[in-house]
Design an enzyme around this catalytic site. Structure first.
Site, PDB file in Angstrom:
ATOM      1  N   HIS A   1      16.811 -26.699  50.729  1.00 14.32           N
ATOM      2  CA  HIS A   1      15.900 -26.298  49.454  1.00 14.32           C
ATOM      3  C   HIS A   1      14.600 -26.258  50.050  1.00 14.32           C
ATOM      4  O   HIS A   1      13.365 -26.375  49.270  1.00 14.32           O
ATOM      5  CB  HIS A   1      15.451 -27.929  48.332  1.00 14.32           C
ATOM      6  CG  HIS A   1      16.855 -27.829  48.645  1.00 14.32           C
ATOM      7  ND1 HIS A   1      17.321 -29.571  47.265  1.00 14.32           N
ATOM      8  CD2 HIS A   1      18.029 -27.311  48.044  1.00 14.32           C
ATOM      9  CE1 HIS A   1      18.064 -29.210  46.488  1.00 14.32           C
ATOM     10  NE2 HIS A   1      19.169 -28.149  47.276  1.00 14.32           N
TER      11      HIS A   1
HETATM   12  C1  LIG Z   1      24.395 -24.136  51.113  1.00 10.96           C
HETATM   13  C2  LIG Z   1      23.747 -24.424  49.808  1.00 10.96           C
HETATM   14  C3  LIG Z   1      23.689 -25.222  49.452  1.00 10.96           C
HETATM   15  C4  LIG Z   1      22.370 -24.857  48.234  1.00 10.96           C
HETATM   16  N1  LIG Z   1      22.956 -25.727  46.749  1.00 10.96           N
HETATM   17  C5  LIG Z   1      21.972 -25.806  45.514  1.00 10.96           C
HETATM   18  C6  LIG Z   1      22.510 -26.661  44.702  1.00 10.96           C
HETATM   19  O1  LIG Z   1      23.950 -26.712  44.140  1.00 10.96           O
HETATM   20  N2  LIG Z   1      21.411 -26.366  43.631  1.00 10.96           N
HETATM   21  C7  LIG Z   1      20.127 -25.524  43.484  1.00 10.96           C
HETATM   22  O2  LIG Z   1      19.603 -25.951  42.730  1.00 10.96           O
HETATM   23  N3  LIG Z   1      19.623 -25.739  45.107  1.00 10.96           N
HETATM   24  C8  LIG Z   1      21.102 -24.948  45.824  1.00 10.96           C
HETATM   25  N4  LIG Z   1      20.232 -24.523  47.424  1.00 10.96           N
HETATM   26  C9  LIG Z   1      19.308 -23.976  47.748  1.00 10.96           C
HETATM   27  C10 LIG Z   1      18.642 -22.477  46.630  1.00 10.96           C
HETATM   28  O3  LIG Z   1      20.642 -21.565  46.614  1.00 10.96           O
HETATM   29  C11 LIG Z   1      18.670 -21.569  47.256  1.00 10.96           C
HETATM   30  O4  LIG Z   1      16.995 -21.878  47.016  1.00 10.96           O
HETATM   31  C12 LIG Z   1      17.747 -20.466  46.123  1.00 10.96           C
HETATM   32  O5  LIG Z   1      19.173 -19.601  45.696  1.00 10.96           O
HETATM   33  C13 LIG Z   1      16.915 -18.900  46.780  1.00 10.96           C
HETATM   34  O6  LIG Z   1      16.606 -18.669  46.196  1.00 10.96           O
HETATM   35  P1  LIG Z   1      16.004 -17.422  46.755  1.00 10.96           P
HETATM   36  O7  LIG Z   1      16.424 -16.489  46.036  1.00 10.96           O
HETATM   37  O8  LIG Z   1      14.352 -17.588  47.391  1.00 10.96           O
HETATM   38  O9  LIG Z   1      16.173 -17.094  48.494  1.00 10.96           O
HETATM   39  P2  LIG Z   1      17.984 -16.501  48.363  1.00 10.96           P
HETATM   40  O10 LIG Z   1      18.834 -16.607  47.450  1.00 10.96           O
HETATM   41  O11 LIG Z   1      18.477 -16.439  49.811  1.00 10.96           O
HETATM   42  O12 LIG Z   1      17.707 -15.087  48.899  1.00 10.96           O
HETATM   43  C14 LIG Z   1      17.395 -14.106  49.392  1.00 10.96           C
HETATM   44  C15 LIG Z   1      18.010 -12.834  49.736  1.00 10.96           C
HETATM   45  O13 LIG Z   1      17.496 -11.403  50.498  1.00 10.96           O
HETATM   46  C16 LIG Z   1      18.376 -11.295  51.734  1.00 10.96           C
HETATM   47  N5  LIG Z   1      17.474 -10.276  52.368  1.00 10.96           N
HETATM   48  C17 LIG Z   1      16.849 -11.787  53.323  1.00 10.96           C
HETATM   49  N6  LIG Z   1      15.633 -10.436  54.409  1.00 10.96           N
HETATM   50  C18 LIG Z   1      15.931  -9.160  53.853  1.00 10.96           C
HETATM   51  C19 LIG Z   1      16.303  -8.602  55.022  1.00 10.96           C
HETATM   52  N7  LIG Z   1      15.181  -8.563  55.778  1.00 10.96           N
HETATM   53  N8  LIG Z   1      16.000  -6.919  53.968  1.00 10.96           N
HETATM   54  C20 LIG Z   1      17.168  -7.481  52.839  1.00 10.96           C
HETATM   55  N9  LIG Z   1      17.600  -8.394  52.739  1.00 10.96           N
HETATM   56  C21 LIG Z   1      16.974  -9.269  53.024  1.00 10.96           C
HETATM   57  C22 LIG Z   1      19.359 -12.169  51.451  1.00 10.96           C
HETATM   58  O14 LIG Z   1      20.274 -11.385  52.102  1.00 10.96           O
HETATM   59  C23 LIG Z   1      19.376 -13.245  50.344  1.00 10.96           C
HETATM   60  O15 LIG Z   1      20.439 -12.031  49.137  1.00 10.96           O
HETATM   61  C24 LIG Z   1      21.404 -24.533  48.270  1.00 10.96           C
HETATM   62  C25 LIG Z   1      21.214 -24.014  48.926  1.00 10.96           C
HETATM   63  C26 LIG Z   1      22.211 -23.528  50.356  1.00 10.96           C
HETATM   64  C27 LIG Z   1      22.047 -22.975  51.391  1.00 10.96           C
END
Ligand SMILES: Cc1cc2nc3c(=O)[nH]c(=O)nc-3n(C[C@H](O)[C@H](O)[C@H](O)COP(=O)(O)OP(=O)(O)OC[C@H]3O[C@@H](n4cnc5c(N)ncnc54)[C@H](O)[C@@H]3O)c2cc1C
Length: 509
Positions: free
Chosen positions: A447
């Site tokens: 997280h």
């Molecule tokens: C295994 C796992 C289980 C989890 N379970 C839960 C749960 O059940 N409940 C909960 O509340 N939270 C959970 N979490 C946490 C939650 O999913 C994440 O905190 C949340 O999805 C983060 O969202 P975000 O948009 O910040 O990043 P992300 O959803 O990680 O999105 C980032 C995106 O940017 C892309 N990217 C990165 N760098 C680049 C770049 N340089 N150029 C182009 N694209 C790029 C990546 O490929 C990705 O698609 C879990 C996380 C994981 C890893």
């Protein structure tokens, strides 16, 4: 026409792309480093199954970092591979957030955004909920025997069952879920957790632990709100990006990693990217980083926005000194494991949680290690903060996150209490629970947040302002979990989509 470039089609990026492209006067382009399946029908079936976390060594849709940290690398990002647990943080977290970043992030301000996003199939018509949003929320009613037994033990120990963990503070709890009788289902097999003949849980045994945790019996256990629709994972790609994909003003480009921001002075005018062997530049009026807590920070640092000593050591020309990566946070989690010979085929990884103080006990339904059941004991408001750094300016070298878990004596004491509580609840002996034991059983909840914290320009920890705009840089916003400036008392997925929706609607990106 304003052109907006979104970096990352993850949880936040999907929401932002859908919201911004609803305006036909704006052209929106998304670069995603991982695969973008053109239709839901093309998604590999295991990505749709909420009972399966596709993060094992064979997975081709994750970023991997030292310290067992993973992130989703595909359309939907981590929201396409996560546990589907979709739960709002307590109001107190937003009081802390708004204290550092202004009233836009108070609980009163964000509650309508949460409500508009959801279609709660169990409690949608209750106060503080929504029925018209794109995200279907439901709770399991057909529990695994392990979850049912866990709930029975919580009840036997005197914890209250909370029908709706998403009920905001100040609203009356619904009496029961519509689909259940309000109690928990009795297991039909011998108990898993303790010795045969249990439950032997005595509420009195918890008195000293309650006293230390500062908790009372109004905190309790409940069924986990899940973003699941008809047995399928309903992540942000499903709820937001796929429905918008046909718009003429929205382009989503697959397998394209943004390697650096292109700046003219302190204004971002575009990005450099790599797609296989191809290299290119794309220009835009506005750039929004939605690359997640690791990669958004890494991109800033590679582009010269970060701690000065780090930029110097990497040989990156300094554009703007900023505390990127310096104050991150996550939920440390101790895995308490015990043997069980019935793996079963769970529909979702987590059906119940028990909350006590700032501890969350998670009885996982899958066996992460064959033959072993696990209860995760997670500390939701740790004192310790971590640090993200780069060891190279080369974008193919993974960032390094030093979580610095357990540095604080208070954090260690809380987790020890949580493990002792788990042992009591299970009717098992664990221990001695000393520091070595804690370290041996320590993991991460995955997280990570706060690598680009929100706050006013004079705040030594702040990287972005209250709208996600990077201090001292023009035309650059960060709109993902990296900006959250406080530890969250619940899992971050619900907060991530709320944050992206709020920034899209009000921040003028
Ligand atoms: C295994 C796992 C289980 C989890 N379970 C839960 C749960 O059940 N409940 C909960 O509340 N939270 C959970 N979490 C946490 C939650 O999913 C994440 O905190 C949340 O999805 C983060 O969202 P975000 O948009 O910040 O990043 P992300 O959803 O990680 O999105 C980032 C995106 O940017 C892309 N990217 C990165 N760098 C680049 C770049 N340089 N150029 C182009 N694209 C790029 C990546 O490929 C990705 O698609 C879990 C996380 C994981 C890893």
């Amino acid at each position: 026409m304003t052109s907006t470039l979104i970096i990352g089609a993850g949880s936040a990026g999907c929401v932002l792309a859908a919201r911004l492209s609803a305006d036909p006067a704006r052209s929106v382009r998304v670069f995603e480093a991982g695969p973008v399946y053109r239709t839901m029908g093309e998604l590999p079936v295991e990505l749709l199954d909420p009972g399966h976390l596709p993060v094992g060594p064979e997975s081709r849709v994750v970023w991997r970092y030292p310290g067992n940290l993973v992130r989703g690398k595909l359309i939907g990002g981590s929201g396409s591979i996560n546990g589907s647990y979709f739960i709002r943080p307590p109001a107190a977290d937003f009081a802390a957030w708004s204290a550092v970043a202004g009233p836009r992030w108070s609980f009163e301000s964000v509650l309508p955004v949460f409500c508009d996003l959801e279609h709660d199939l169990d409690f949608g018509n209750a106060p503080g909920h929504g029925v018209a949003g794109p995200i279907p929320i439901s709770r399991t009613s057909d529990f695994t025997a392990f979850s049912a037994e866990f709930a029975e033990r919580c009840a036997a120990a005197g914890f209250t069952e909370i029908p709706d963990l998403n009920t905001p503070t100040g609203f009356e709890q619904p009496r029961s879920t519509p689909s259940k009788s309000g109690g928990c289902i009795r297991q039909k097999r011998p108990p898993i957790l303790g010795s045969p003949g249990v439950p032997d849980v005595e509420p009195a045994r918890f008195a000293d632990v309650f006293a230390r945790l500062g908790a009372n019996h109004t905190e309790g256990f409940g069924t986990v709100p899940l973003a699941v629709s008809r047995g399928r994972r309903a992540g942000p790609a499903f709820t937001h990006l796929y429905p918008a994909m046909g718009r003429p003003n929205l382009t989503v480009t697959s397998d394209t990693m943004v390697t650096r921001l292109v700046l003219r002075g302190t204004r971002v005018i575009g990005v450099e990217w790599a797609r296989g062997r191809e290299r290119g530049r794309t220009y835009a009026d506005q750039t929004v980083l939605c690359a997640g807590a690791v990669e958004s920070a890494a991109l800033l640092i590679r582009s010269g926005i970060g701690p000065e000593p780090l930029l110097r050591s990497l040989g990156v020309p300094i554009v703007r000194p900023a505390p990127v990566g310096a104050w991150c946070t996550d939920h440390p989690e101790i895995g308490v494991e015990f043997p069980d010979d019935e793996p079963g085929e769970p529909a979702v990884p987590l059906e119940y949680v028990l909350e006590i103080g700032d501890l969350e006990l998670r009885p996982y339904t899958p066996m992460f290690t064959p033959g072993l059941r696990r209860i995760g004991v997670a500390l939701m408001h740790p004192e310790s903060t971590g640090e993200l750094t780069l060891v190279s300016a080369d974008p193919t070298v993974p960032a390094h996150v030093d979580q610095r878990y357990l540095r604080s004596e208070r954090d260690r004491a809380r987790l020890r209490d949580g493990v002792a509580l788990t042992a009591d609840l299970l009717g098992r002996r664990i221990g001695p629970i000393d520091d070595a034991w804690l370290h041996a059983n320590l993991g991460t909840s995955q997280h990570l947040s706060g690598t680009c914290r929100m706050g006013p320009a004079h705040d030594e920890r702040a990287v972005v302002d209250e709208q996600g705009r990077v201090h001292g840089i023009e035309a650059l916003t960060v709109a993902d979990l990296s900006v959250v400036p406080v530890p969250l008392g619940r899992g971050p997925q619900a907060t991530t989509v709320m944050l992206a929706a709020a920034i899209a609607d009000h921040a003028g990106v």
